[in-house]
Every structure is written in structure tokens, then in C-alpha cells.
Design a protein around this motif. Structure first.
Motif, PDB file in Angstrom:
ATOM      1  N   PHE A   1      56.380  39.224 -42.786  1.00  0.00           N
ATOM      2  CA  PHE A   1      55.509  40.287 -43.409  1.00  0.00           C
ATOM      3  C   PHE A   1      55.918  40.203 -44.843  1.00  0.00           C
ATOM      4  CE2 PHE A   1      56.189  41.997 -38.937  1.00  0.00           C
ATOM      5  CZ  PHE A   1      55.147  41.718 -38.493  1.00  0.00           C
ATOM      6  N   TYR A   2      54.723  40.137 -45.798  1.00  0.00           N
ATOM      7  CA  TYR A   2      54.848  40.258 -47.048  1.00  0.00           C
ATOM      8  C   TYR A   2      53.940  41.261 -47.752  1.00  0.00           C
ATOM      9  CZ  TYR A   2      51.176  36.978 -47.828  1.00  0.00           C
ATOM     10  OH  TYR A   2      50.027  36.181 -47.779  1.00  0.00           O
ATOM     11  N   GLY A   3      54.457  41.866 -48.966  1.00  0.00           N
ATOM     12  CA  GLY A   3      53.651  42.748 -49.683  1.00  0.00           C
ATOM     13  C   GLY A   3      54.155  43.472 -50.533  1.00  0.00           C
ATOM     14  N   THR A   4      53.616  44.216 -51.392  1.00  0.00           N
ATOM     15  CA  THR A   4      54.371  45.162 -52.398  1.00  0.00           C
ATOM     16  C   THR A   4      55.383  45.860 -51.710  1.00  0.00           C
ATOM     17  OG1 THR A   4      54.017  46.276 -54.383  1.00  0.00           O
ATOM     18  CG2 THR A   4      52.580  46.842 -52.487  1.00  0.00           C
ATOM     19  N   LYS A   5      56.211  46.152 -52.488  1.00  0.00           N
ATOM     20  CA  LYS A   5      57.538  47.243 -52.267  1.00  0.00           C
ATOM     21  C   LYS A   5      56.749  48.487 -51.977  1.00  0.00           C
ATOM     22  CE  LYS A   5      62.176  48.349 -53.548  1.00  0.00           C
ATOM     23  NZ  LYS A   5      63.033  48.543 -54.766  1.00  0.00           N
ATOM     24  N   GLY A   6      56.983  49.011 -50.813  1.00  0.00           N
ATOM     25  CA  GLY A   6      56.495  50.390 -50.632  1.00  0.00           C
ATOM     26  C   GLY A   6      55.293  50.405 -49.757  1.00  0.00           C
ATOM     27  N   VAL A   7      54.772  49.319 -49.365  1.00  0.00           N
ATOM     28  CA  VAL A   7      53.387  49.257 -48.598  1.00  0.00           C
ATOM     29  C   VAL A   7      53.787  49.614 -47.026  1.00  0.00           C
ATOM     30  CG1 VAL A   7      53.651  46.950 -47.953  1.00  0.00           C
ATOM     31  CG2 VAL A   7      51.310  48.147 -48.534  1.00  0.00           C
ATOM     32  N   GLY A   8      55.059  49.378 -46.623  1.00  0.00           N
ATOM     33  CA  GLY A   8      55.222  49.666 -45.271  1.00  0.00           C
ATOM     34  C   GLY A   8      55.775  48.788 -44.407  1.00  0.00           C
ATOM     35  N   LYS A   9      56.299  47.630 -45.031  1.00  0.00           N
ATOM     36  CA  LYS A   9      56.814  46.489 -44.235  1.00  0.00           C
ATOM     37  C   LYS A   9      58.002  47.075 -43.464  1.00  0.00           C
ATOM     38  CE  LYS A   9      57.663  44.010 -47.968  1.00  0.00           C
ATOM     39  NZ  LYS A   9      57.664  45.028 -48.988  1.00  0.00           N
ATOM     40  N   ALA A  10      58.936  47.809 -43.857  1.00  0.00           N
ATOM     41  CA  ALA A  10      60.022  48.197 -43.024  1.00  0.00           C
ATOM     42  C   ALA A  10      59.478  49.194 -41.928  1.00  0.00           C
ATOM     43  CB  ALA A  10      60.957  49.118 -44.017  1.00  0.00           C
ATOM     44  N   PRO A  11      58.885  50.009 -41.917  1.00  0.00           N
ATOM     45  CA  PRO A  11      58.269  50.809 -40.592  1.00  0.00           C
ATOM     46  C   PRO A  11      57.540  49.953 -39.772  1.00  0.00           C
ATOM     47  CG  PRO A  11      57.308  51.641 -42.580  1.00  0.00           C
ATOM     48  CD  PRO A  11      58.263  50.833 -43.027  1.00  0.00           C
ATOM     49  N   LEU A  12      56.720  49.120 -40.282  1.00  0.00           N
ATOM     50  CA  LEU A  12      56.159  47.915 -39.365  1.00  0.00           C
ATOM     51  C   LEU A  12      57.099  47.093 -38.421  1.00  0.00           C
ATOM     52  CD1 LEU A  12      53.442  46.884 -38.425  1.00  0.00           C
ATOM     53  CD2 LEU A  12      53.381  45.309 -40.332  1.00  0.00           C
ATOM     54  N   SER A  13      57.858  46.426 -39.263  1.00  0.00           N
ATOM     55  CA  SER A  13      58.970  45.717 -38.474  1.00  0.00           C
ATOM     56  C   SER A  13      59.909  46.469 -37.705  1.00  0.00           C
ATOM     57  CB  SER A  13      59.703  44.506 -39.408  1.00  0.00           C
ATOM     58  OG  SER A  13      59.976  45.211 -40.676  1.00  0.00           O
ATOM     59  N   GLN A  14      60.290  47.606 -38.050  1.00  0.00           N
ATOM     60  CA  GLN A  14      61.012  48.507 -37.188  1.00  0.00           C
ATOM     61  C   GLN A  14      60.281  48.673 -35.750  1.00  0.00           C
ATOM     62  OE1 GLN A  14      63.881  49.651 -38.053  1.00  0.00           O
ATOM     63  NE2 GLN A  14      64.316  51.662 -37.041  1.00  0.00           N
ATOM     64  N   GLN A  15      59.126  48.955 -36.022  1.00  0.00           N
ATOM     65  CA  GLN A  15      58.561  49.393 -34.726  1.00  0.00           C
ATOM     66  C   GLN A  15      58.027  47.917 -33.888  1.00  0.00           C
ATOM     67  OE1 GLN A  15      55.408  52.104 -34.171  1.00  0.00           O
ATOM     68  NE2 GLN A  15      54.191  50.906 -32.688  1.00  0.00           N
ATOM     69  N   ILE A  16      57.916  46.729 -34.510  1.00  0.00           N
ATOM     70  CA  ILE A  16      57.791  45.961 -33.921  1.00  0.00           C
ATOM     71  C   ILE A  16      58.860  45.307 -33.166  1.00  0.00           C
ATOM     72  CG2 ILE A  16      57.316  43.350 -33.955  1.00  0.00           C
ATOM     73  CD1 ILE A  16      55.026  44.185 -35.961  1.00  0.00           C
ATOM     74  N   SER A  17      60.129  45.426 -33.594  1.00  0.00           N
ATOM     75  CA  SER A  17      61.158  45.317 -33.246  1.00  0.00           C
ATOM     76  C   SER A  17      61.450  45.946 -32.239  1.00  0.00           C
ATOM     77  CB  SER A  17      62.521  45.315 -34.070  1.00  0.00           C
ATOM     78  OG  SER A  17      62.117  44.446 -35.229  1.00  0.00           O
ATOM     79  N   ALA A  18      61.520  47.309 -32.097  1.00  0.00           N
ATOM     80  CA  ALA A  18      61.715  48.210 -30.978  1.00  0.00           C
ATOM     81  C   ALA A  18      60.732  47.887 -29.763  1.00  0.00           C
ATOM     82  CB  ALA A  18      61.285  49.565 -31.369  1.00  0.00           C
ATOM     83  N   GLN A  19      59.438  47.326 -30.079  1.00  0.00           N
ATOM     84  CA  GLN A  19      58.656  47.021 -28.918  1.00  0.00           C
ATOM     85  C   GLN A  19      59.023  45.646 -28.401  1.00  0.00           C
ATOM     86  OE1 GLN A  19      55.657  44.686 -29.039  1.00  0.00           O
ATOM     87  NE2 GLN A  19      54.835  45.449 -27.295  1.00  0.00           N
ATOM     88  N   LEU A  20      59.406  44.818 -29.182  1.00  0.00           N
ATOM     89  CA  LEU A  20      59.911  43.553 -28.451  1.00  0.00           C
ATOM     90  C   LEU A  20      61.162  43.810 -27.804  1.00  0.00           C
ATOM     91  CD1 LEU A  20      59.524  41.050 -31.659  1.00  0.00           C
ATOM     92  CD2 LEU A  20      58.391  40.912 -29.298  1.00  0.00           C
ATOM     93  N   LEU A  21      61.834  44.657 -28.112  1.00  0.00           N
ATOM     94  CA  LEU A  21      63.232  44.942 -27.372  1.00  0.00           C
ATOM     95  C   LEU A  21      63.098  45.702 -26.132  1.00  0.00           C
ATOM     96  CD1 LEU A  21      65.518  45.153 -30.311  1.00  0.00           C
ATOM     97  CD2 LEU A  21      65.485  43.365 -28.588  1.00  0.00           C
ATOM     98  N   CYS A  22      61.924  46.818 -26.020  1.00  0.00           N
ATOM     99  CA  CYS A  22      61.870  47.762 -24.891  1.00  0.00           C
ATOM    100  C   CYS A  22      61.561  47.105 -23.589  1.00  0.00           C
ATOM    101  CB  CYS A  22      60.686  48.628 -25.458  1.00  0.00           C
ATOM    102  SG  CYS A  22      60.176  49.735 -24.361  1.00  0.00           S
TER     103      CYS A  22
END
Ligand SMILES: [Zn+2]
Length: 316
Positions: free
Chosen positions: A28-49
């Protein structure tokens, strides 16, 4: 709940997973502050759930509980924010991948600020990207993909994260922080379409300072203010140079429009364009140095940047 512009990316990943087509390495790439962190956080949680496949992790299973507590044994996070990512960190990744999953489910490796990987670290990671292990997912994020080696990017599924609907993003910002006194459309533009940056500014009480800086940049560009005064103000804001770039773009755009109106020669335009590109390149280089070279004197670098810009502007 994910911000609206991030939701479509999460849905895409979810659909691919449901159809058994999810690539083992996502970038996931894009400007700082666009939301890459919350997105990858949710996808990680979803992959592990461990609950059955839902777009949003269930929040109740053992995995989700461990995830929210920040100590999930099948999640490894490597972050290059403070220092570059070296071979040792990549060795830890390989070791983690080779271990059996503790919850007998997927394992996830997140590499944040992936562009901070050293060349040898990137080479060491290649093997993990080329020979995927079953039920292991790597999620890389980067604010500066140009600094990430092509051998890495070509082995990942790339998603450019950006806001798809500005009006939507503006509404979302308003729902998150009190912006009653401010023009959110303008703030979003100033942030370079990075809604989380606007949230951050509001929460840190920095918006007044930003408007103050903008006024001072205008005076500085007219030659009615010294470098030192501007330097003092810019140094107070971590994203100061982003604001400077934004104002420089406006300044050049206005100058170019004025020229057009006065029907001056086209030759001048290319000259302006060259100066503009050179100045923006200098600003980008500054931001990169800030991110990559640890221990640089911020004020000294900023002073040198202002002098360089001043010199370029005088040469026109
Ligand atoms: Zn769960």
C-alpha cells in the motif's frame, strides 16, 4: 470503522481473499496521512481473525482479543520510522515465517515505511517474496515508493491509496474533529489530500500556526520578510515544508497566469517551469533527507533549503 475512501481497498482485498486469489505480498503506497496505517491494521486483523470470513474482524475471538491488546503472536511488525530497516530485521521476518502459527491460522508480517529497507535488507527479503509460504501474508506500506527497489515492488500487488471522493473525505474529517472555525476544503488541499494529517493538525492545535506560516511565506516570496523569521516559524511545524511546497506551487501558478494575461513570450514560461521543478525537487529532497538520514540538524537543513529557493527565485 474504516474511513470511506479506505473501505473500497479493504473490500477489494477481502473479495480476493474470499475467492482464494489474495496475493501473499501487498504493497500500500500513497502520501503520508492518507490512511495506509488504519487500512493495513484492519486487513491484518481480518487476516488473523478466526471467525468465518467477514470484511470486518469479529472483535471477539482469541485472535481479535490478542490483536487489540497489541500482542498477537502471529503478527510481526517492522517499522522503519525511527531508523532504517536492516538485514537483522529481515532475518527476524524469515524466522517468524518459518515458525508454526501459534493460533493455527494465518501469519502476518507488516513492514511499515518499507522504503527504509537497506539494499541488503531488500535483497534478503526477496526470497520471502519469491517463494511464498502457505498462510503467510506480507503487508508493506510506503509513503515514498520511488525509494523502494523495483525488485521488491514488482513482487507485490500494488495499491495506490488516495482519496477517491473529496467531499466524502471532508465530511469524514468534520465527523472526527471540531473544525467549526476552519475551511476544511482548504486544509485538505494544504495537507496534499491527506485527511489524517488534517486530523493531526487539529488535534495538536496547529491550524492557527499553519495559517500564520502561510501569511509569512507570502511575505517572504515578496521579499518583505527575512529567511530567519520564516525559519523560526517553519521549524515549529513537522510538516512545514509540505505547506511551503503548496504555497510555492500557488505562487508559480499565479506568476504563470499573470504572464499569460500579459501575453509575454512563451520562452519565459519554460524558464519559470524549470525554476519551479527545481525548487519542488529541492523540497522533496529535503523531506526525503528528513525521513532517511537520522541525526541531521533540522534547522540547518531548513535554512539551507530556504537559501537555495531564494537563489533559484532570484535567477529568473
Ligand atoms: Zn475475530
Amino acid at each position: 470503522m474504516l474511513a470511506p475512501w479506505l473501505l473500497s481497498f479493504a473490500e477489494q482485498v477481502f473479495e480476493n481473499r474470499k475467492n482464494g486469489r489474495l496475493h501473499h505480498a501487498l504493497l500500500f503506497y500513497g502520501t503520508k496521512g492518507v490512511g495506509k496505517a488504519p487500512l493495513s491494521q484492519q486487513i491484518s486483523a481480518q487476516l488473523l481473525c478466526s471467525a468465518d470470513l467477514y470484511l470486518t474482524p469479529c472483535g471477539n475471538c482469541q485472535s481479535c482479543t490478542l490483536f487489540s491488546a497489541g500482542n498477537h503472536p502471529d503478527l510481526l511488525i517492522i517499522d522503519g520510522a525511527e531508523k532504517s530497516i536492516g538485514v537483522d530485521e529481515v532475518r527476524a521476518i524469515t524466522e517468524f515465517i518459518n515458525k508454526t502459527s501459534q493460533l493455527k491460522n494465518n501469519k502476518v508480517v507488516r513492514i511499515i515505511n518499507a522504503e527504509k529497507m537497506s539494499e541488503s535488507a531488500a535483497n534478503a527479503l526477496l526470497k520471502n517474496l519469491e517463494e511464498p509460504s502457505a498462510k503467510v501474508y506480507l503487508i508493506l506500506t510506503s509513503s515514498d515508493i520511488s525509494q523502494l527497489s523495483a525488485t521488491i515492488t514488482s513482487r507485490c500487488t500494488k495499491h495506490r491509496i488516495n482519496i477517491t471522493d473529496k467531499a466524502n473525505a471532508i465530511e469524514w474529517i468534520k465527523s472526527q474533529v471540531n473544525t467549526a472555525n476552519y475551511n476544511v476544503t482548504e486544509l485538505l488541499a494544504l495537507s496534499g489530500d491527506a485527511p489524517y494529517k488534517v486530523i493531526d493538525w487539529a488535534e495538536q492545535g496547529r491550524i492557527e500556526l499553519i495559517y500564520q506560516i502561510i501569511e509569512h511565506i507570502k511575505h517572504w516570496l515578496n521579499g518583505s520578510e527575512s529567511n530567519e523569521k520564516l525559519l523560526t516559524l517553519l521549524a515549529q511545524l513537522p510538516d512545514g515544508v509540505t505547506i511551503l511546497m503548496n504555497q510555492l506551487s500557488l505562487y508559480f501558478y499565479q506568476r504563470l497566469t499573470e504572464q499569460h494575461n500579459q501575453t509575454q513570450e512563451l520562452a519565459n514560461e519554460s524558464c519559470y517551469f524549470e525554476s519551479f521543478s527545481s525548487i519542488i525537487e529541492q523540497c522533496l529532497q529535503f523531506v526525503r533527507n528528513e525521513q532517511h538520514a537520522v541525526g541531521l540538524n533540522h534547522n540547518m537543513q531548513l535554512r539551507s533549503l530556504l537559501y537555495k529557493i531564494e537563489r533559484t527565485l532570484c535567477r529568473e
